[in-house]
Design an enzyme around this catalytic site. Structure first.
Site, PDB file in Angstrom:
ATOM      1  N   LYS A   1     -30.192 -11.119  12.872  1.00  0.00           N
ATOM      2  CA  LYS A   1     -31.157 -11.198  13.921  1.00  0.00           C
ATOM      3  C   LYS A   1     -30.801 -10.122  15.111  1.00  0.00           C
ATOM      4  O   LYS A   1     -31.894  -9.844  15.760  1.00  0.00           O
ATOM      5  CB  LYS A   1     -31.548 -12.741  14.661  1.00  0.00           C
ATOM      6  CG  LYS A   1     -32.011 -13.575  13.688  1.00  0.00           C
ATOM      7  CD  LYS A   1     -32.526 -14.787  14.135  1.00  0.00           C
ATOM      8  CE  LYS A   1     -33.093 -15.732  13.109  1.00  0.00           C
ATOM      9  NZ  LYS A   1     -32.189 -16.321  12.332  1.00  0.00           N
TER      10      LYS A   1
HETATM   11  C1  LIG Z   1     -32.661 -17.051  11.240  1.00  0.00           C
HETATM   12  C2  LIG Z   1     -31.785 -17.091  10.106  1.00  0.00           C
HETATM   13  C3  LIG Z   1     -31.976 -17.532   8.726  1.00  0.00           C
HETATM   14  C4  LIG Z   1     -33.439 -17.149   8.284  1.00  0.00           C
HETATM   15  O1  LIG Z   1     -34.061 -16.164   8.737  1.00  0.00           O
HETATM   16  P1  LIG Z   1     -35.691 -16.352   8.422  1.00  0.00           P
HETATM   17  O2  LIG Z   1     -36.297 -14.984   8.906  1.00  0.00           O
HETATM   18  O3  LIG Z   1     -36.104 -17.203   9.699  1.00  0.00           O
HETATM   19  O4  LIG Z   1     -36.400 -16.837   7.254  1.00  0.00           O
HETATM   20  C5  LIG Z   1     -30.973 -17.434   7.626  1.00  0.00           C
HETATM   21  N1  LIG Z   1     -29.801 -17.127   8.033  1.00  0.00           N
HETATM   22  C6  LIG Z   1     -29.377 -17.010   9.404  1.00  0.00           C
HETATM   23  C7  LIG Z   1     -27.974 -16.987   9.678  1.00  0.00           C
HETATM   24  C8  LIG Z   1     -30.241 -16.803  10.517  1.00  0.00           C
HETATM   25  O5  LIG Z   1     -29.680 -17.024  11.717  1.00  0.00           O
END
Ligand SMILES: *Cc1c(COP(=O)(O)O)cnc(C)c1O
Length: 432
Positions: free
Chosen positions: A107
């Site tokens: 993210k």
């Molecule tokens: C947010 C997150 C996900 C999921 O991603 P999405 O885009 O919401 O499907 C998977 N793994 C980790 C470590 C995350 O922080």
């Protein structure tokens, strides 16, 4: 470029409005009205281009009507300040490591792009832009760190009390400055509901300039397509078809992969892998889409019962559910299976985090049923971020990267919050 609402194709806005508003007034998600297709020879040339050069080309194709070349370079340089290598874990099976950024999760890419783009787009610098974020873990830390110290912007993070790992919590509750954390008596979906209600409340929006930085925001969503291009370009040349497996919660990350595919990247197949919050795998198996309350798991960043990007996925296929179900295969796994995968891969010299483990399992099952593929799973977080689970699974201590260890020393500061909208609204009104 215009952006339309998934609830009404005729409602179209420019880049600035789509990014600052985050969500369309009719509660729909914004989508680019047209998906530019990159020439084949450019995609082939990417194997010789740097990550940033790939970034300039992809972001340029989408944003060049709205931003100058200089801005596009600034945005990409700020976002891609770290690498995203692929690592071969087994023959023809690769991990795409997305945890080399400041908060050690994928993210960081979206959050860094989003903060930079918002600061470019806010014209009235005398007003404070307030970013509301609901998080089940990693969004909070990535957004908080992406926006820390950005002038004219305050970030308010809502997280479910007791449902986020200690280390994740430390990453957004200890920063201070322009970052405030609200500890909500409820689950992630309650946090997300509060944020959605705030955006729909006319009174509040007259008093405050509110925006979102959740994965529903195009400024978070779109840049995630960059590492699909990059990873693909770094795979050894092969005549085999390529599959990407994405551990999914709100389904933003996988949607960005599908966007890359529609921009011309020759990915043959997607695998959507979830924990027991399996509403999308069920849908992909032919059942109607049905949101459910979320269930806590060891891969808690994916504990989502009503994935907010689902309408965006449908929109990518123009509502053609048959094509959607062909292009994306769904799998889900229990906590026991997740822990077993972490244990099984360790002897091969690779440590999975619980989310990456779910992606790995999905990819393995898909490749077993469909021989002849090269597969890449997205390792979305560093295992040290989920050390409780990983250390218990492996029966040994992990060595934390320094930048992660540093967060543990900060002091947690939160504001307690119930899950009623009245209380949340009262808090926000008090900020004026
Ligand atoms: C947010 C997150 C996900 C999921 O991603 P999405 O885009 O919401 O499907 C998977 N793994 C980790 C470590 C995350 O922080």
């Amino acid at each position: 470029m215009k952006y339309y609402s998934t609830n009404n194709h005729k409602h179209q806005v420019g880049l600035s409005e789509a990014v600052i508003k985050g969500l369309a007034p009719d509660n729909g998600l914004y989508m680019p009205e047209r998906i530019p297709v990159l020439p084949n020879d450019l995609i082939e040339k990417m194997s010789e281009m740097s990550f940033r050069e790939i970034g300039y080309a992809v972001i340029g194709a989408l944003f060049s009507e709205d931003l100058t070349e200089k801005q596009i370079h600034e945005l990409v340089d700020h976002t891609l300040s770290f690498d995203a290598p692929i690592v071969e874990v087994e023959e023809d099976l690769y991990s795409l490591e997305l945890f080399h950024g400041p908060t050690l999760a994928f993210k960081d890419v979206g959050a860094r792009f989003c903060s930079k783009l918002m600061s470019m787009l806010v014209e009235d610098k005398s007003k404070t832009l307030r970013v509301l974020v609901a998080t089940s873990g990693d969004t909070g830390s990535a957004v908080a760190n992406g926006f820390l110290g950005v002038e004219g912007v305050e970030v308010i993070i809502l997280f479910p009390k007791g449902k986020v790992s200690k280390l994740q919590e430390k990453q957004f509750t200890t920063l201070g400055q322009n970052i405030t954390a609200l500890e909500v008596e409820g689950v992630f979906d309650d946090c997300q509901t509060l944020v959605k209600q705030a955006f729909l409340d006319r009174e509040l929006n007259e008093k405050l300039m509110l925006t979102s930085a959740n994965s529903i925001n195009i400024a978070r969503w779109i840049p995630q397509s960059l590492y699909y291009f990059y990873a693909f370009s770094r795979l050894p040349k092969t005549s085999k078809k390529v599959a990407f497996a994405v551990p999914s919660g709100n389904f933003g990350n996988i949607g960005a992969g599908i966007l890359a595919q529609q921009m011309g990247l020759p990915i043959a197949q997607f695998v959507a892998a979830t924990n027991v919050n399996k509403v999308v795998p069920e849908y992909l198996h032919g059942f109607p889409f049905k949101a459910k309350p979320s269930i806590p798991t060891v891969s808690n960043s994916m504990d989502v019962g009503n994935p907010s990007n689902f309408p965006r996925l449908l929109a990518l296929y123009g509502g053609d559910e048959k094509r959607f179900r062909e292009n994306v295969k769904g799998y889900f796994y229990t906590d026991e299976q997740t822990v077993e995968a972490i244990q099984a891969i360790q002897p091969k010299g690779y440590t999975l985090d619980p989310h990456g483990a779910v992606g790995y399992l999905g990819l393995k099952d898909f490749m077993a049923e469909n021989p002849g593929y090269v597969g890449v799973f997205l390792e979305t977080a560093h295992p040290g971020k989920f050390r409780d689970v990983v250390e218990e699974a492996l029966g040994e201590k992990l060595i934390l990267p320094e930048r992660l260890a540093a967060f543990l020393e900060g002091e947690k500061k939160v504001i307690p919050m119930g899950k009623s909208f009245e209380e949340f609204k009262g808090y926000l009104e008090g900020l004026v």
